[in-house]
Design a protein around this motif. Structure first.
Motif, PDB file in Angstrom:
ATOM      1  N   LEU A   1     -45.603 -37.550  19.543  1.00 56.06           N
ATOM      2  CA  LEU A   1     -46.275 -36.635  20.310  1.00 56.06           C
ATOM      3  C   LEU A   1     -45.253 -36.238  21.749  1.00 56.06           C
ATOM      4  O   LEU A   1     -44.744 -37.304  22.112  1.00 56.06           O
ATOM      5  CB  LEU A   1     -47.529 -37.228  20.809  1.00 56.06           C
TER       6      LEU A   1
ATOM      7  N   ALA B   1     -46.559 -40.712  13.407  1.00 57.94           N
ATOM      8  CA  ALA B   1     -46.702 -39.423  14.332  1.00 57.94           C
ATOM      9  C   ALA B   1     -45.623 -39.680  15.478  1.00 57.94           C
ATOM     10  O   ALA B   1     -45.533 -40.630  16.266  1.00 57.94           O
ATOM     11  CB  ALA B   1     -47.900 -39.208  14.472  1.00 57.94           C
TER      12      ALA B   1
ATOM     13  N   LEU C   1     -49.299 -29.950  24.397  1.00 57.64           N
ATOM     14  CA  LEU C   1     -48.991 -31.012  23.490  1.00 57.64           C
ATOM     15  C   LEU C   1     -48.165 -30.502  22.204  1.00 57.64           C
ATOM     16  O   LEU C   1     -48.623 -29.607  21.752  1.00 57.64           O
ATOM     17  CB  LEU C   1     -50.372 -31.664  23.081  1.00 57.64           C
ATOM     18  N   HIS C   2     -47.109 -31.138  21.820  1.00 60.36           N
ATOM     19  CA  HIS C   2     -46.329 -31.011  20.573  1.00 60.36           C
ATOM     20  C   HIS C   2     -46.588 -32.355  19.689  1.00 60.36           C
ATOM     21  O   HIS C   2     -46.039 -33.406  20.130  1.00 60.36           O
ATOM     22  CB  HIS C   2     -44.895 -30.708  21.092  1.00 60.36           C
ATOM     23  N   TYR C   3     -47.097 -31.976  18.490  1.00 58.70           N
ATOM     24  CA  TYR C   3     -47.232 -33.028  17.760  1.00 58.70           C
ATOM     25  C   TYR C   3     -46.942 -33.144  16.292  1.00 58.70           C
ATOM     26  O   TYR C   3     -46.600 -31.747  15.688  1.00 58.70           O
ATOM     27  CB  TYR C   3     -48.769 -33.017  17.595  1.00 58.70           C
TER      28      TYR C   3
ATOM     29  N   VAL D   1     -39.637 -32.967  17.525  1.00 55.32           N
ATOM     30  CA  VAL D   1     -41.261 -32.698  17.731  1.00 55.32           C
ATOM     31  C   VAL D   1     -41.505 -31.355  18.098  1.00 55.32           C
ATOM     32  O   VAL D   1     -42.367 -30.393  17.705  1.00 55.32           O
ATOM     33  CB  VAL D   1     -41.481 -33.725  18.641  1.00 55.32           C
TER      34      VAL D   1
ATOM     35  N   LEU E   1     -55.597 -33.228  21.562  1.00 56.35           N
ATOM     36  CA  LEU E   1     -55.512 -33.959  20.597  1.00 56.35           C
ATOM     37  C   LEU E   1     -56.582 -33.576  19.253  1.00 56.35           C
ATOM     38  O   LEU E   1     -56.272 -33.708  18.169  1.00 56.35           O
ATOM     39  CB  LEU E   1     -55.752 -35.489  20.697  1.00 56.35           C
TER      40      LEU E   1
ATOM     41  N   GLY F   1     -43.136 -29.412  15.114  1.00 52.72           N
ATOM     42  CA  GLY F   1     -44.578 -30.002  15.410  1.00 52.72           C
ATOM     43  C   GLY F   1     -45.320 -28.736  15.771  1.00 52.72           C
ATOM     44  O   GLY F   1     -45.250 -27.558  15.922  1.00 52.72           O
TER      45      GLY F   1
ATOM     46  N   LEU G   1     -55.240 -30.817  17.729  1.00 50.02           N
ATOM     47  CA  LEU G   1     -54.105 -31.073  16.636  1.00 50.02           C
ATOM     48  C   LEU G   1     -54.470 -31.728  15.591  1.00 50.02           C
ATOM     49  O   LEU G   1     -53.968 -31.598  14.462  1.00 50.02           O
ATOM     50  CB  LEU G   1     -53.090 -31.693  17.448  1.00 50.02           C
TER      51      LEU G   1
ATOM     52  N   LEU H   1     -53.333 -41.554  16.639  1.00 46.27           N
ATOM     53  CA  LEU H   1     -52.550 -40.744  16.026  1.00 46.27           C
ATOM     54  C   LEU H   1     -52.128 -41.745  14.771  1.00 46.27           C
ATOM     55  O   LEU H   1     -52.033 -42.869  14.787  1.00 46.27           O
ATOM     56  CB  LEU H   1     -51.297 -40.542  16.907  1.00 46.27           C
TER      57      LEU H   1
ATOM     58  N   ALA I   1     -44.493 -41.553  21.854  1.00 48.84           N
ATOM     59  CA  ALA I   1     -44.924 -40.486  22.699  1.00 48.84           C
ATOM     60  C   ALA I   1     -43.716 -40.417  23.627  1.00 48.84           C
ATOM     61  O   ALA I   1     -43.009 -41.195  23.927  1.00 48.84           O
ATOM     62  CB  ALA I   1     -46.107 -40.603  23.406  1.00 48.84           C
TER      63      ALA I   1
END
Length: 130
Positions: free
Chosen positions: A95, A93, A31-33, A17, A119, A21, A122, A89, A57
């Motif tokens: 996160l 996905a 945040l890494h998505y 991620v 969010l 991401g 993203l 999400l 998550a």
């Protein structure tokens, strides 16, 4: 509390991620998505060849945030605010929420505001004026 199937637990999941991401920085967190989780290889527990359903998550709260008591408090607060927003999400996905040192003194409302703002960025949805 997030259910077990909604949590990232293994290092390779976090690494995928963070490396592959998209990222959004906020004052109290980064945040890494990753909208599509990669196929699991090796020791992943996959039933009938399917990936686990539902967004997942994971949390990274390092020593720069504070001592053990502070880090656990921040993790609990982040888990609670992510649980409220995880439905936004896609089911595939992942996160990762990395707490910044500022998270140690932030209220749950501030953490929630930063999470929602990140969010929206993203997911490409228009942000609210705040």
């Amino acid at each position: 509390m997030l259910p077990a199937q909604a949590r990232l637990r293994r290092r390779p999941e976090f690494t995928a991620v963070v490396r592959s991401g998209r990222r959004a920085g906020r004052p109290t967190m980064v945040l890494h998505y990753l909208p599509e989780r990669p196929e699991q290889s090796g020791g992943g527990r996959v039933l009938d060849g399917e990936l686990p359903s539902g967004a997942r998550a994971g949390f990274v709260v390092g020593k720069s945030v504070g001592n053990s008591v502070v880090r656990h408090r921040v993790t609990r607060r982040l888990r609670a605010v992510v649980r409220e927003e995880l439905h936004r999400l896609p089911p595939t996905a992942d996160l990762v929420v990395r707490a910044r040192p500022e998270a140690s003194t932030a209220s749950s409302d501030v953490l929630h505001r930063d999470l929602v703002s990140g969010l929206e960025r993203l997911l490409g949805k228009p942000g609210r004026d705040s």
